[in-house]
Design a protein around this motif. Structure first.
Motif, PDB file in Angstrom:
ATOM      1  N   ARG A 147      52.659 -46.310  -3.049  1.00 56.12           N
ATOM      2  CA  ARG A 147      53.991 -45.729  -2.895  1.00 56.12           C
ATOM      3  C   ARG A 147      53.984 -44.755  -1.725  1.00 56.12           C
ATOM      4  N   TRP A 168      55.203 -39.361 -11.135  1.00 50.82           N
ATOM      5  CA  TRP A 168      56.215 -40.245 -10.561  1.00 50.82           C
ATOM      6  C   TRP A 168      56.872 -39.625  -9.328  1.00 50.82           C
ATOM      7  N   ASP A 170      60.840 -48.168 -10.212  1.00 51.99           N
ATOM      8  CA  ASP A 170      59.720 -48.406  -9.318  1.00 51.99           C
ATOM      9  C   ASP A 170      59.329 -49.861  -9.189  1.00 51.99           C
TER      10      ASP A 170
END
Length: 403
Positions: free
Chosen positions: A92, A258, A379
């Motif tokens: 990410r 997150w 996600d």
């Protein structure tokens, strides 16, 4: 002999001499962004790690040319599939952003250096992308933010900013379902989300990546829901409360991870390893190594181990924490007051569970599970069309009674 597990959050990297890096002849630099990068490295400005809605970010940057404001973009479309592949493997990459007064758009956030990543997130349907906002403004956004500042070469904890909370996300089907049946609804939603994660993931299964962590978290949450259902069916409200507390704390840990998977994730892992050393007799070399790791954490250990600090920046916020956490903790810690209420008449049977208390517990589980599922689904590109409905559930989650 147990197999050593490697936890990888960043792609493999290697040092490349500057003179071997080729810059396209048509590449245009953004001097304000370069200045911010230098200031961040020197520790003169903070960087906020957060999640930002991609439609609030302008790809590229703006410059003044004479009396006109001109938009500049270095995006090469052939780079977008490469970033998509990186994301689908479980990485990410954060978007480097800053507030530009030249932007004509309301949010004024621009992304001069990570345009391919921004385009990849948009293409994959990931609505909220991880971001690093340089020289951030102290304003509340949709998601919380964790600020860091360089101190003596270490990325150190600076502060955390709570999100703006107007309502909670919750499943209307759970509000309307008979008590225990609502747990089955939440469990199926978690299981469906795990399926979406497996479908989205495309890459090697060597080591533990972000997608596997998401999958494991949801699977553990399903087990928690099963356990709570079994306890409530057996008339064991108190131990069920202790398990709800465990689910809540697990969500808080997930949420800060997150917000910045490539930054917070490795630090959570290091904090966990340091915690596992408590109570062990260490050699002088091991103690020195532990002290070094604590210095490298730059103060993040205090934040990451504080339930209240993490609760403050979560989408459930201090309101939910102040309502739910104390009674859950009283039970988990076997508070004397809890014991006192049951000891008056030498009774051997546990007191009957109050239906209102059970409903409150399920309401709390509803908002915890929904907050978890929505972000996990975001996600893997499933933030739209999820079978979870937004509902102004603040009153139901907080004021329908306490276990």
């Amino acid at each position: 002999m147990s197999k050593k597990i490697s936890h990888l959050r960043r792609p493999a990297s290697r040092l490349v001499p500057i003179d071997q890096i080729e810059v396209p002849s048509d590449f245009r630099y953004d001097p304000p962004f370069i200045k911010l990068l230098k200031q961040a490295d020197a520790g003169s400005i903070a960087v906020a790690f957060t999640r930002i809605r991609t439609d609030l970010v302008t790809s590229g940057f703006f410059v003044r040319e004479g009396q006109a404001t001109v938009h500049v973009s270095n995006l090469k479309q052939h780079n977008v599939p490469l970033l998509e592949a990186i994301i689908r493997r479980g990485d990410r990459p954060p978007l480097g952003l800053y507030w530009s007064s030249l932007s004509p758009h309301p949010s004024k956030l621009v992304c001069p250096d990570d345009e391919a990543a921004l385009a990849a997130y948009e293409s994959l349907g990931i609505k909220y992308a991880p971001a690093m906002i340089y020289s951030p403004r102290e304003v509340q956004r949709e998601e919380g933010s964790i600020w860091s500042r360089m101190k003596k070469g270490i990325a150190s904890y600076d502060r955390a900013l709570a999100p703006e909370i107007n309502q909670y996300a919750a499943s209307r089907r759970v509000w309307n379902a008979p008590d225990i049946e609502g747990l089955a609804v939440l469990r199926r939603t978690c299981a469906d989300t795990r399926g979406e994660i497996r479908t989205f993931h495309a890459g090697s299964n060597n080591g533990v990546h972000y997608h596997q962590m998401l999958h494991a978290l949801l699977l553990r949450h399903e087990r928690v829901l099963d356990t709570i259902g079994e306890l409530l069916s057996a008339g064991r409200l108190e131990p069920a409360c202790a398990v709800v507390r465990m689910a809540y704390e697990a969500f808080l840990g997930f949420y800060v991870d997150w917000l910045a998977p490539s930054f917070i994730g490795p630090r959570l892992q290091l904090v966990s390893r340091l915690s596992s050393l408590k109570g062990h007799t260490l050699t002088s070399k091991e103690r020195a190594n532990e002290e070094y790791k604590r210095r490298v954490l730059g103060g993040f250990e205090t934040f990451l181990t504080s339930v209240q600090a993490k609760a403050r920046i979560s989408p459930l916020g201090e309101y939910f924490h102040d309502i739910a956490y104390p009674p859950l903790s009283w039970v988990a810690h076997q508070s004397y007051g809890v014991l006192e209420r049951e000891s008056l008449h030498f009774e051997e049977e546990a007191p009957e569970d109050n239906p209102g208390q059970i409903r409150t517990l399920l309401n709390w589980l509803n908002v915890i599970t929904t907050a978890l599922v929505l972000r996990a689904r975001n996600d893997v590109g499933c933030s739209e069309g999820v079978a979870i409905e937004m509902e102004n559930a603040r009153e139901e989650a907080g004021e329908s009674g306490r276990p």
